[in-house]
Design a protein around this motif. Structure first.
Motif, short mmCIF file in Angstrom:
data_model
loop_
_atom_site.label_atom_id
_atom_site.label_comp_id
_atom_site.label_asym_id
_atom_site.label_seq_id
_atom_site.Cartn_x
_atom_site.Cartn_y
_atom_site.Cartn_z
N ARG A 82 8.31 10.29 3.51
CA ARG A 82 6.91 10.66 3.69
C ARG A 82 6.15 9.44 4.18
O ARG A 82 6.27 8.35 3.61
CB ARG A 82 6.32 11.13 2.37
CG ARG A 82 5.00 11.89 2.49
CD ARG A 82 5.20 13.24 3.12
NE ARG A 82 3.91 14.00 3.16
CZ ARG A 82 3.71 15.03 3.94
NH1 ARG A 82 4.67 15.45 4.75
NH2 ARG A 82 2.55 15.66 3.93
N VAL A 83 5.39 9.59 5.29
CA VAL A 83 4.66 8.47 5.86
C VAL A 83 3.19 8.87 6.06
O VAL A 83 2.87 10.04 6.25
CB VAL A 83 5.26 8.02 7.21
CG1 VAL A 83 6.65 7.41 7.01
CG2 VAL A 83 5.33 9.17 8.21
N ARG A 84 2.33 7.86 6.01
CA ARG A 84 0.91 8.07 6.29
C ARG A 84 0.59 7.40 7.61
O ARG A 84 0.68 6.19 7.75
CB ARG A 84 0.05 7.48 5.17
CG ARG A 84 -1.45 7.74 5.35
CD ARG A 84 -2.27 7.26 4.16
NE ARG A 84 -2.14 5.83 3.92
CZ ARG A 84 -1.47 5.28 2.92
NH1 ARG A 84 -0.83 6.05 2.04
NH2 ARG A 84 -1.41 3.98 2.78
N ALA A 119 0.79 -1.23 0.00
CA ALA A 119 0.00 0.00 0.00
C ALA A 119 0.82 1.28 0.00
O ALA A 119 0.31 2.35 0.27
CB ALA A 119 -0.97 0.02 1.18
N ALA A 120 2.14 1.20 -0.31
CA ALA A 120 2.89 2.43 -0.49
C ALA A 120 2.37 3.12 -1.74
O ALA A 120 2.05 2.49 -2.73
CB ALA A 120 4.38 2.14 -0.63
N THR A 121 2.26 4.44 -1.69
CA THR A 121 1.69 5.18 -2.80
C THR A 121 2.62 6.31 -3.21
O THR A 121 3.49 6.73 -2.44
CB THR A 121 0.32 5.78 -2.44
OG1 THR A 121 0.47 6.66 -1.32
CG2 THR A 121 -0.66 4.68 -2.08
N GLN A 122 2.41 6.80 -4.42
CA GLN A 122 3.17 7.93 -4.90
C GLN A 122 2.23 8.85 -5.66
O GLN A 122 1.57 8.42 -6.61
CB GLN A 122 4.32 7.48 -5.81
CG GLN A 122 5.24 8.63 -6.21
CD GLN A 122 6.50 8.13 -6.89
OE1 GLN A 122 6.59 6.98 -7.27
NE2 GLN A 122 7.48 9.00 -7.02
N SER A 171 4.56 13.35 -9.12
CA SER A 171 6.01 13.27 -9.06
C SER A 171 6.52 13.45 -7.64
O SER A 171 7.72 13.64 -7.42
CB SER A 171 6.62 14.36 -9.96
OG SER A 171 6.19 15.64 -9.53
N GLY A 172 5.62 13.43 -6.66
CA GLY A 172 6.00 13.62 -5.27
C GLY A 172 6.63 12.38 -4.68
O GLY A 172 6.77 11.34 -5.35
N PRO A 173 7.03 12.45 -3.41
CA PRO A 173 7.70 11.31 -2.77
C PRO A 173 6.74 10.16 -2.53
O PRO A 173 5.52 10.34 -2.41
CB PRO A 173 8.17 11.90 -1.43
CG PRO A 173 7.19 13.01 -1.15
CD PRO A 173 6.85 13.59 -2.49
N THR A 174 7.30 8.96 -2.46
CA THR A 174 6.52 7.79 -2.07
C THR A 174 6.02 7.99 -0.64
O THR A 174 6.74 8.47 0.23
CB THR A 174 7.38 6.52 -2.14
OG1 THR A 174 7.82 6.36 -3.49
CG2 THR A 174 6.60 5.29 -1.71
N VAL A 175 4.77 7.62 -0.41
CA VAL A 175 4.17 7.73 0.92
C VAL A 175 4.09 6.31 1.50
O VAL A 175 3.38 5.46 0.97
CB VAL A 175 2.78 8.38 0.87
CG1 VAL A 175 2.20 8.48 2.29
CG2 VAL A 175 2.86 9.76 0.23
#
Length: 415
Positions: free
Chosen positions: A52-54, A14-17, A20-24
């Motif tokens: 970047r973290v969620r 479930a990592a997302t991007q 063009s931003g950082p992977t969350v």
């Protein structure tokens, strides 16, 4: 312990991007069990520096995993704990950071209260306490060994020693320990509903109020008595601050120390060569304590967010005013740029600027006391019980679930 070396890929589910931003990266990366670190921490530290973290609650945040960046965020007053207190900011648990406590204060309020309570933990006072703490540890070992050839080291030594020391310092009856242990368990829970935590807090405040009333009726020269005097005679703190400090010192003064005594013993006995090295050379114990503080993750999550009060550049990442930042102290303490061979326990490490007690204005006030207690326990154990070993295979040790601290449910040992 699981190595913190980088895996070949960084692919948790479930990592997302976004564009063009950082992977969350979804946080937590995995469920913390035992003293292992998820390998993703090492990969992030090596490849992303600022990630970047969620969070499960409150949305997205930044996370730093390198030693230099952790020191910057922990020590720079442009990152505020108070700005996030009581608000729905990114966080790993449902519970909000309560405003009004030492943890949630910035300078100058934090400085004033820390100075008031910090006199109890000066190196001189801690050194003066060492003989009595050593004698207490010997008595606990006497009791433990008199009851048979095995024991739970957590219940027989780690908890009673750390509780006894803080009770003596504050002037609290050791027989009342069940009251603040219940409160501590609730406060450190990641699974209890907020209303249950609130009820536990109310019960504890009622208990503390009785102690304060007793000292108002008959002043004492213990730390709690000194704080009551500072409130009543010197007007150096408010009534709410009096209770906040009393609760923080009573609970915070024993729980983390007892936890790390148990964790350190587990690591030493899991690899008995480490324990035997201290039996052979007790002079290694002070450096061993520092190395274990570096190597051992204390918490199951990475604390509370600091909120940027203005735009701050961390590495090549611009953290904008109002954004939340987390520091992974455990990952920073395994930074190979600062600690060569960081994944190994090395009691001869010459340079060890670990962050085990934090950094900046929130550096652990009780660090001198905690160091002394752990040193005393290891000295007494290695002298009295050179044959100490785990009573079960290390893989059979069970860890308490649903807590902010990593701690075994029991630590069965034999000698």
């Amino acid at each position: 312990m699981t190595s913190d070396s980088s895996p070949s890929g960084m692919t948790p589910g479930a990592a997302t991007q976004a564009g063009s931003g950082p992977t969350v990266w979804p946080y937590p990366f995995s469920t913390a069990t035992g003293l292992g670190m998820d390998p993703l921490y090492g990969a992030l530290r090596e490849r992303e520096r600022v990630s970047r973290v969620r969070m499960p609650y409150g949305g997205e945040a930044w996370m730093v995993t390198r030693h230099a960046d952790a020191k910057l965020v922990l020590g720079d007053r442009r990152f505020s704990m108070a700005a996030g207190a009581g608000k729905d900011v990114p966080r790993p648990t449902e519970q909000l950071l309560e405003p009004g406590g030492l943890v949630s204060m910035d300078a100058p309020e934090h400085t004033r209260l820390r100075r008031l309570a910090g006199s109890a933990f000066t190196p001189r006072r801690v050194t003066a306490m060492r003989p009595s703490v050593t004698a207490f540890a010997h008595r606990l070992v006497d009791t433990m060994t008199s009851r048979g050839p095995s024991a739970d080291l957590l219940d027989a030594l780690a908890l009673p020693l750390s509780i006894g020391v803080i009770c003596e310092l504050l002037g609290v009856d050791y027989e009342d320990r069940h009251v603040f242990q219940r409160f501590s368990d609730a406060l450190l829970s990641t699974s209890l509903p907020p209303d249950e935590i609130h009820r536990a807090g109310e019960e504890f405040v009622g208990y503390l109020a009785r102690l304060v009333d007793e000292r108002r009726a008959a002043p004492t020269d213990d730390l709690l008595g000194a704080m009551v005097q500072a409130r009543d005679d010197e007007d150096r703190l408010s009534e709410d601050e009096l209770y906040m400090l009393g609760a923080g010192l009573l609970v915070g003064g024993y729980e983390t120390t007892a936890t790390q005594i148990a964790n350190f013993a587990y690591l030493l006995l899991r690899d008995r060569r480490l324990y035997e090295s201290l039996v052979t050379d007790p002079g290694l114990i002070p450096d061993a304590v520092e190395e274990l503080l570096r190597f051992t993750p204390l918490t199951t999550v990475d604390g509370y967010a600091r909120i940027a009060l203005e735009d701050v550049l961390v590495g090549e990442t611009l953290i904008r005013a109002g954004e939340a930042v987390f520091t992974s102290v455990a990952a920073a303490n395994l930074d190979p740029e600062v600690f060569p061979g960081a994944e190994r326990i090395d009691f001869t490490r010459e340079h060890n600027p670990h962050l085990g007690f934090g950094h900046g204005i929130h550096y652990c006030m009780g660090a001198p006391l905690a160091r002394m207690e752990i040193q005393v326990v290891l000295d007494v154990l290695t002298r009295r019980l050179p044959g100490l070993r785990l009573a079960v295979p290390a893989t059979d040790i069970r860890w308490r679930p649903g807590l902010l601290l990593r701690v075994p449910a029991r630590l069965p040992v034999t000698w």
